[in-house]
Design an enzyme around this catalytic site. Structure first.
Site, PDB file in Angstrom:
ATOM      1  NE  ARG A 148      -3.533  -2.187   2.882  1.00  0.00           N
ATOM      2  CZ  ARG A 148      -3.269  -3.278   3.589  1.00  0.00           C
ATOM      3  NH1 ARG A 148      -2.074  -3.408   4.186  1.00  0.00           N
ATOM      4  NH2 ARG A 148      -4.158  -4.242   3.713  1.00  0.00           N
ATOM      5  CE  LYS A 172      -6.327  -0.647   4.738  1.00  0.00           C
ATOM      6  NZ  LYS A 172      -7.677  -0.935   4.160  1.00  0.00           N
ATOM      7  CG  HIS A 244      -4.454   0.473  -3.931  1.00  0.00           C
ATOM      8  ND1 HIS A 244      -3.782   0.508  -2.716  1.00  0.00           N
ATOM      9  CD2 HIS A 244      -5.434  -0.451  -3.766  1.00  0.00           C
ATOM     10  CE1 HIS A 244      -4.352  -0.342  -1.879  1.00  0.00           C
ATOM     11  NE2 HIS A 244      -5.342  -0.942  -2.481  1.00  0.00           N
ATOM     12  NE  ARG A 247      -2.809  -3.730  -1.199  1.00  0.00           N
ATOM     13  CZ  ARG A 247      -2.343  -4.498  -0.209  1.00  0.00           C
ATOM     14  NH1 ARG A 247      -1.043  -4.687  -0.096  1.00  0.00           N
ATOM     15  NH2 ARG A 247      -3.166  -5.074   0.638  1.00  0.00           N
ATOM     16  CG  HIS A 270      -6.025  -8.689   1.628  1.00  0.00           C
ATOM     17  ND1 HIS A 270      -6.184  -9.151   0.340  1.00  0.00           N
ATOM     18  CD2 HIS A 270      -5.860  -7.344   1.521  1.00  0.00           C
ATOM     19  CE1 HIS A 270      -6.123  -8.143  -0.510  1.00  0.00           C
ATOM     20  NE2 HIS A 270      -5.920  -7.035   0.195  1.00  0.00           N
ATOM     21  CE1 TYR A 279      -5.937  -7.749  -6.908  1.00  0.00           C
ATOM     22  CE2 TYR A 279      -6.212  -8.637  -4.709  1.00  0.00           C
ATOM     23  CZ  TYR A 279      -5.910  -7.588  -5.539  1.00  0.00           C
ATOM     24  OH  TYR A 279      -5.579  -6.371  -5.015  1.00  0.00           O
TER      25      TYR A 279
END
Length: 299
Positions: A148, A172, A244, A247, A270, A279
């Site tokens: 990110r 995150k 992004h 990514r 994730h 994806y």
């Protein structure tokens, strides 16, 4: 209870209890601040505890004229989170958004770049300028490690474990993970460190950050967006490309070449495999193209 006091407590809750990043916290708070602006503009005197469902419905109705369904859905989700917090802390007994539904939106597939397009962008970088070596190392890192943009700006020298072939990434909620790094990416980062970064006067407190601006400070997210937008124009690519995008391309190319979905999930950081599964939709479209092109029944 005043809005200002409620928002201060809410921010503390999001940071301490939920462990969200500063960027996520800002987005959640911005949704509530938009509601407060609406109340002030229309001289509606109410507080977080007394505000009614009807008032919030009117706010959402007015906002729907200004934003697209996706932004509206995100805003409603943010408001629901705020009032969930008030109920959790026993400030309210009822939820004013309980009967409000979010607008139906289709699942947006992320934009991706082909390897040729990524090479075109990176080869557009002017290496005769000192920042060119830095920018090449940055884009290689974005694509090679699937970071990110905030993870890239926060990457530190102390996070580089090149002998082991990994970098440590803080994602995150301040969660850390180790991501493999390619030999070519290591080469470009080392080139930037030994040829460019070593010559810079670095501002105190920024010594450990890997990527620095001309003034010797940590690069900002906004600056990386600007660098990429300029490269897109210079390269002639007619796509909407952001940090992004690299990514998304990282994950898509891994999947297309046979990588395991759970391995991709770990590398992307994730929390849920469901997030990574988007994806699969991209890969299925590619599989469909291959089927139609090569299966004998389609000739």
């Amino acid at each position: 209870m005043k809005w200002q006091h409620a928002l201060k407590d809410y921010k503390h809750y999001l940071k301490i209890e939920r462990g969200l990043s500063d960027n996520s916290i800002d987005n959640y708070v911005m949704d509530v601040q938009r509601l407060v602006s609406f109340l002030n503009k229309n001289s509606i005197l109410t507080d977080p505890i007394a505000i009614s469902s009807e008032t919030i419905q009117e706010f959402i109705y007015q906002t729907a004229k200004e934003v697209n369904p996706r932004s509206q859905a995100r805003m409603i989700s943010g408001l629901k989170s705020f009032f969930n917090y008030l109920i959790f802390e026993d400030y309210r007994q009822d939820h004013p958004l309980e009967l409000i539904e979010t607008p139906k939106i289709g699942r947006k597939l992320p934009d991706t770049l082909s390897l040729e397009e990524i090479d075109l962008l990176i080869n557009t970088i002017d290496l005769s300028k000192s920042e060119g070596t830095r920018n090449k190392a940055m884009l290689e890192t974005l694509y090679s490690c699937g970071l990110r943009v905030s993870e890239l700006t926060n990457l530190k020298l102390s996070d580089l474990f090149f002998d082991e072939g990994f970098i440590k990434v803080t994602g995150k909620g301040h969660k850390q993970r180790f991501v493999p790094v390619s030999g070519s990416c290591i080469k470009y980062i080392n080139l930037y460190i030994t040829e460019i970064r070593i010559r810079q006067a670095i501002v105190k407190g920024h010594e450990d950050f890997l990527f620095l601006n001309r003034r010797g400070k940590q690069l900002t997210r906004a600056m990386i967006f600007t660098i990429i937008k300029r490269l897109v124009v210079d390269s002639g690519l007619k796509k909407n490309i952001s940090p992004h995008t690299f990514r998304h391309s990282f994950a898509t190319h891994l999947l297309q070449n046979g990588a395991d979905l759970r391995a991709i999930q770990q590398m992307l950081g994730h929390e849920s495999i469901t997030t990574t599964e988007i994806y699969m939709h991209l890969d299925k479209s590619d599989l469909s193209r291959i089927l139609h092109q090569y299966h004998p029944r389609n000739h």
